[in-house]
Design a protein around this motif. Structure first.
Motif, PDB file in Angstrom:
ATOM      1  N   GLN A   1      -0.613  -2.730   0.138  1.00  0.00           N
ATOM      2  CA  GLN A   1      -0.084  -1.330   0.033  1.00  0.00           C
ATOM      3  C   GLN A   1       1.472  -0.749  -0.074  1.00  0.00           C
ATOM      4  OE1 GLN A   1      -1.528   0.861  -1.091  1.00  0.00           O
ATOM      5  NE2 GLN A   1      -0.044   2.524  -0.796  1.00  0.00           N
ATOM      6  N   GLN A   2       2.508  -1.439   1.109  1.00  0.00           N
ATOM      7  CA  GLN A   2       3.791  -1.223   0.946  1.00  0.00           C
ATOM      8  C   GLN A   2       4.488  -1.908  -0.482  1.00  0.00           C
ATOM      9  OE1 GLN A   2       3.718  -3.621   5.066  1.00  0.00           O
ATOM     10  NE2 GLN A   2       3.893  -1.681   6.487  1.00  0.00           N
TER      11      GLN A   2
ATOM     12  N   LYS B   1       5.339  -6.997   3.887  1.00  0.00           N
ATOM     13  CA  LYS B   1       4.924  -5.714   3.300  1.00  0.00           C
ATOM     14  C   LYS B   1       3.594  -6.251   3.386  1.00  0.00           C
ATOM     15  CE  LYS B   1       9.094  -4.067   1.139  1.00  0.00           C
ATOM     16  NZ  LYS B   1       9.922  -4.494   2.386  1.00  0.00           N
TER      17      LYS B   1
ATOM     18  N   GLU C   1       4.091   0.483  -2.393  1.00  0.00           N
ATOM     19  CA  GLU C   1       5.113   1.879  -2.457  1.00  0.00           C
ATOM     20  C   GLU C   1       6.794   1.230  -2.464  1.00  0.00           C
ATOM     21  OE1 GLU C   1       3.944   1.893   1.878  1.00  0.00           O
ATOM     22  OE2 GLU C   1       2.449   3.747   1.380  1.00  0.00           O
ATOM     23  N   HIS C   2       6.941  -0.148  -2.439  1.00  0.00           N
ATOM     24  CA  HIS C   2       8.646  -1.102  -2.140  1.00  0.00           C
ATOM     25  C   HIS C   2       8.571  -0.120  -3.675  1.00  0.00           C
ATOM     26  CE1 HIS C   2      12.140  -2.744  -1.775  1.00  0.00           C
ATOM     27  NE2 HIS C   2      11.782  -3.945  -2.649  1.00  0.00           N
TER      28      HIS C   2
END
Length: 213
Positions: free
Chosen positions: A166-167, A163, A170-171
């Protein structure tokens, strides 16, 4: 006898030169110091901002760390291959193991007991459609980790499920993460609200994802 005027001027010339050069060097030094204070590109104010961000990032992670080390999060991020249970984080009583995909092994699948929603009652299985442990090739262990170790692990692309920042942001909004605050009756929730956790998580990542020393 008085010195010849021409010789006197030649004698004074080096003194005047030294005096002038001293003034020139002083002006150059003061100008340089002024430039340092007014932040040339890549220095000064940028360095101060980086320092401020790193301090705020670490402070935010220390809040995050308290949540991640609570049973509601750590029980699904064990050091071994068996999930943990309860507020005391004991080994899962159903002899469940991680399995390659994190969803259990053979007939002992997580989804056998953990339904899409919580089962009504005290200490009954909490539910979520994504219920699982991290897979065996990316275990993401929380148990036993120091704040520095855990922060570095989460920010490591090769250890965090690949990840990017940004991921990771989101997580924190994933329904399985949010389920930690809705584990059913009889369980102690994490030590801060979900909203406060997300705010601290975002601050930690956006300000650099620094690890405590």
């Amino acid at each position: 006898m008085n010195q010849h005027p021409e010789k006197k001027r030649r004698h004074l010339f080096p003194i005047k030169t030294v005096f002038v050069m001293t003034i020139v060097f002083s002006v150059v030094w003061m100008a340089s110091a002024f430039r340092d204070r007014t932040d040339p590109p890549g220095r000064g104010r940028n360095s101060e901002k980086m320092l401020k961000d790193s301090i705020e990032s670490v402070k935010a992670f220390m809040k995050v760390y308290k949540v991640l080390m609570s049973p509601r999060c750590m029980n699904c991020h064990p050091a071994g291959d068996a999930p943990l249970q309860g507020d005391d984080s004991h080994i899962h009583t159903m002899n469940v193991v991680r399995g390659p995909d994190g969803r259990g092994l053979y007939a002992a699948k997580c989804s056998n007991c953990h339904q899409p929603a919580n089962v009504p009652g005290v200490h009954t299985p909490p539910g979520n459609p994504k219920w699982q442990l991290p897979p065996s090739n990316m275990k993401m262990v929380f148990q036993g980790k120091t704040a520095r170790q855990l922060a570095r692990q989460i920010m490591n692309f090769d250890q965090n499920g690949h990840k990017n920042k940004q991921q990771l942001i989101e997580h924190a909004r994933d329904t399985l993460v949010k389920a930690a605050w809705n584990m059913g009756e009889g369980r102690v929730p994490p030590p801060m609200t979900y909203t406060a956790f997300v705010a601290a998580w975002d601050s930690w990542v956006n300000k650099g994802g620094y690890a405590p020393k």
